[in-house]
Design an enzyme around this catalytic site. Sequence first.
Site, PDB file in Angstrom:
ATOM      1  N   ASP A 133     -49.243  -6.168 -99.926  1.00 40.90           N
ATOM      2  CA  ASP A 133     -49.407  -5.862 -98.500  1.00 40.90           C
ATOM      3  C   ASP A 133     -50.294  -4.627 -98.314  1.00 40.90           C
ATOM      4  O   ASP A 133     -49.999  -3.743 -97.518  1.00 40.90           O
ATOM      5  CB  ASP A 133     -48.041  -5.678 -97.831  1.00 40.90           C
ATOM      6  N   ASP A 154     -48.705 -13.771 -98.705  1.00 40.92           N
ATOM      7  CA  ASP A 154     -49.718 -12.941 -98.039  1.00 40.92           C
ATOM      8  C   ASP A 154     -50.854 -12.481 -98.946  1.00 40.92           C
ATOM      9  O   ASP A 154     -51.827 -11.896 -98.459  1.00 40.92           O
ATOM     10  CB  ASP A 154     -49.096 -11.689 -97.390  1.00 40.92           C
ATOM     11  N   ASP A 161     -38.594  -8.283 -90.294  1.00 39.19           N
ATOM     12  CA  ASP A 161     -39.966  -8.247 -90.800  1.00 39.19           C
ATOM     13  C   ASP A 161     -40.442  -6.816 -91.002  1.00 39.19           C
ATOM     14  O   ASP A 161     -41.515  -6.593 -91.557  1.00 39.19           O
ATOM     15  CB  ASP A 161     -40.916  -8.948 -89.827  1.00 39.19           C
TER      16      ASP A 161
END
Length: 321
Positions: free
Chosen positions: A110, A149, A295
Amino acid sequence: MRRRLRAFAATLLALPLALAAAPSAHAADPTTMTSGFYADPDSSAKRWAAANPGDGRAAAINASIANTPTARWFGSWSGAIGTATGAYAGAADRVDKLPLLVAYNIYNRDYCGGHSAGGAASPSAYSNWIAQFAGGIANRPAIVILEPDSLGDYGCMTQAQIDERENMLTGALAQFSRQAPNTWVYMDAGNPRWVDAATMARRLHEAGLRQAHGFSLNVSNYIGTAENTAYGNAVNRELSSRYGYTKPFVVDTSRNGNGSNGQWCNPAGRRIGSATQLGGGAEMLLWIKVPGESDGNCGVGSGTSAGQFLPEVAYKMIYGY
């Protein structure tokens, strides 16, 4: 399941030698080696419901969320990773069920978003970690979602960092091919509103998709199944025209029952989606993110950390308000 494995092995031995040697490392179908999907007995939803039996929300959360087969996420918090994945795959194997695992520990995880920043300390540390992850599963049947991701998170990265990440993913696939022959690995491909299909097809291919069983969509997101299916088909059209192959894909439906309102981080008014199953427009619809897990410090999860279980959010997701 062991009886079926012995029968499968006997069938292979009966084949001509050249034919028996031909299948790839991922020829085995883990969905046919098990009797349904494994519901994590120690999920955050299950733990909360067990610890709060007197709470008026507990029965609904237990029935509608905690007992639905959902993936377990593995990262730096998992301790000795080979022991952790081995224990989880082994527990599922003992009850003849198919476990869903998420590998979430890539170096610079991330990197651009930052909400779930962290991961392995270096590319070599990740290589060691993912090798142990695969080795823990060994020959047990399993489904693995590889690094959510990771292929969408390119916006602030240099080309050298992108190359480094793609090399880590390619190396990870090689480990599963070598050590976990009954595991289907799905490379994560983000979601339809993040990267266009042509770009994602290129990124998947450059990261080694040909070695994977398929790709995953909508992990931890809220976008409807139909939109994800259309996107997955578009990615496959690009893969076919550019590289001469296509791959199956799965969709995370854990929180997409009301579709998306355009927010990705703890939006209000969302609802649980279709339960984990084979088919449904994709190869599988899977609950990859536990409904009710935050989240991050945002939206209706303001003041929380990513992964924290929020019973009120979970309860509202059951009913869609």
